[in-house]
Enzyme design. Structure first.
Site, mmCIF file in Angstrom:
data_model
loop_
_atom_site.group_PDB
_atom_site.id
_atom_site.type_symbol
_atom_site.label_atom_id
_atom_site.label_comp_id
_atom_site.label_asym_id
_atom_site.label_seq_id
_atom_site.Cartn_x
_atom_site.Cartn_y
_atom_site.Cartn_z
ATOM 1 N N TYR A 149 0.829 -1.204 0.000
ATOM 2 C CA TYR A 149 0.000 0.000 0.000
ATOM 3 C C TYR A 149 0.863 1.253 0.000
ATOM 4 O O TYR A 149 2.037 1.241 0.384
ATOM 5 C CB TYR A 149 -0.906 0.026 1.237
ATOM 6 N N PHE A 159 2.411 9.632 3.500
ATOM 7 C CA PHE A 159 2.676 9.521 4.938
ATOM 8 C C PHE A 159 3.052 8.117 5.360
ATOM 9 O O PHE A 159 3.572 7.915 6.457
ATOM 10 C CB PHE A 159 1.470 10.019 5.748
ATOM 11 N N ASP A 160 2.809 7.136 4.518
ATOM 12 C CA ASP A 160 3.183 5.763 4.852
ATOM 13 C C ASP A 160 3.132 4.928 3.581
ATOM 14 O O ASP A 160 2.247 5.133 2.744
ATOM 15 C CB ASP A 160 2.226 5.185 5.895
ATOM 16 N N ILE A 177 -8.014 0.722 10.494
ATOM 17 C CA ILE A 177 -9.101 1.696 10.461
ATOM 18 C C ILE A 177 -10.315 1.117 9.735
ATOM 19 O O ILE A 177 -10.206 0.204 8.923
ATOM 20 C CB ILE A 177 -8.646 3.016 9.800
ATOM 21 N N TYR A 203 -8.840 8.166 10.927
ATOM 22 C CA TYR A 203 -8.297 8.431 12.264
ATOM 23 C C TYR A 203 -9.071 9.497 13.027
ATOM 24 O O TYR A 203 -8.702 9.840 14.149
ATOM 25 C CB TYR A 203 -6.822 8.836 12.154
ATOM 26 N N PHE A 219 -5.552 5.860 -0.199
ATOM 27 C CA PHE A 219 -4.660 4.699 -0.202
ATOM 28 C C PHE A 219 -4.764 3.954 -1.526
ATOM 29 O O PHE A 219 -5.867 3.707 -2.023
ATOM 30 C CB PHE A 219 -5.048 3.713 0.909
#
Length: 229
Positions: A149, A159-160, A177, A203, A219
Site C-alpha cells: 500500500y 505519509f506511509d 481503520i 483516524y 490509499f
C-alpha cells in the site's frame, strides 16, 4: 504509523521562527553520537509536524544553560507557564486544523464521486476505485491479510508506504481503520484498489503525526494474499 515524541521533550520551547546556520555531520561513530543525533532529529521532525516554529539560537541557549549549568533565564515556574502556553497553542491549532480539514474532506468526496465515473461509494461513505481486479478469494472481517500500500494526503504527501519500505504489510482486518476493514473485504486477492477514506472511517479528529486531525486519506492498496482465516 508514526507517533508523538514524549510530551516532556516536545514541549521544550516556544515559537518564533528563525534561519539557522547548517552544520554538516558526516559520521555517527559512538553511542553518544547516535543517541544525541536521534534525539535531535526526532524532536525536530515532531515539532515541524505540529507546526511549532523554532528560534534556534534561543533553543540552543536554553538547552545549554539547562544541561550545563543551574542558571537559566526563566525559573522553574516561568518555564512551566511557558510550556502550558505552548500546550494550549498546540491544542488550539490542532482543533482549528481539524475543523478545516473536515470541511475539505467533505468537499473532496462530494466532487470525487461526481467528477470520476469510476469511483464507487458504499453506504458508509467509503469511496473506492478498481485499478486492477483480482481473481482470488475475498477476505472476511476476521481474516489476516498481506498487502502492499501507499497512503497519501489530499495534497499528495505520502505519509506511509509499504512499497517504499520494500516489504508487504500483514495485519488482521479488525486491527486497522474502518475504511480498510470495509474496503479490503470488497477486494479479491490480486486486486489493486484506490480508497478515498473520510475521517470518520479513518483516524478522526485526533492528529496522528504526520497525519493532521480529520484528514481525508487516499490509499492505493494491492491485496497480495489472505494469510489466515
Amino acid at each position: 504509523m508514526k507517533h508523538f515524541f514524549p510530551p516532556m521533550i516536545v514541549l521544550l520551547l516556544i515559537s518564533c521562527g528563525v534561519q539557522k546556520e547548517e552544520k554538516s555531520i558526516s559520521t555517527l561513530s559512538t553511542f553518544t553520537d547516535t543517541t544525541s543525533y536521534a534525539l535531535g532529529a526526532d524532536l525536530g521532525v515532531n515539532l515541524k509536524q505540529q507546526g511549532v516554529e523554532l528560534d534556534y539560537d534561543k533553543f540552543m541557549a536554553g538547552l545549554t544553560d539547562g544541561y550545563t549549568t543551574s542558571e537559566t533565564m526563566l525559573d522553574k515556574a516561568e518555564r512551566r507557564d511557558a510550556m502550558r502556553s505552548l500546550q494550549k497553542w498546540i491544542r488550539d491549532k490542532s482543533q482549528k486544523d481539524a475543523e478545516e480539514n473536515l470541511i475539505l474532506a467533505d468537499d473532496f468526496l462530494a466532487k470525487n464521486k461526481t467528477n470520476d465515473s469510476d469511483v464507487k461509494e458504499t453506504p458508509t461513505g467509503l469511496q473506492y476505485k478498481v485499478i486492477q481486479e483480482g481473481e482470488g478469494e475475498s477476505p472476511m472481517a476476521d481474516d489476516r491479510v498481506k498487502v502492499h500500500y501507499t497512503g497519501r494526503l489530499m495534497d499528495g504527501t505520502v505519509f506511509d508506504s509499504s512499497v517504499e519500505q520494500g516489504e508487504p504489510a500483514e495485519f488482521g482486518l479488525r486491527q486497522v481503520i474502518k475504511g480498510w476493514t470495509e474496503g479490503l473485504q470488497l477486494m479479491k486477492v490480486g486486486s489493486k484498489f484506490e480508497f478515498f477514506i473520510h475521517p470518520k472511517l479513518g483516524y478522526g479528529a485526533r492528529p496522528k503525526p504526520p497525519i493532521p486531525g480529520n484528514s481525508l486519506l487516499i490509499f492505493e492498496v494491492e491485496l497480495l494474499g489472505i494469510v489466515s482465516k
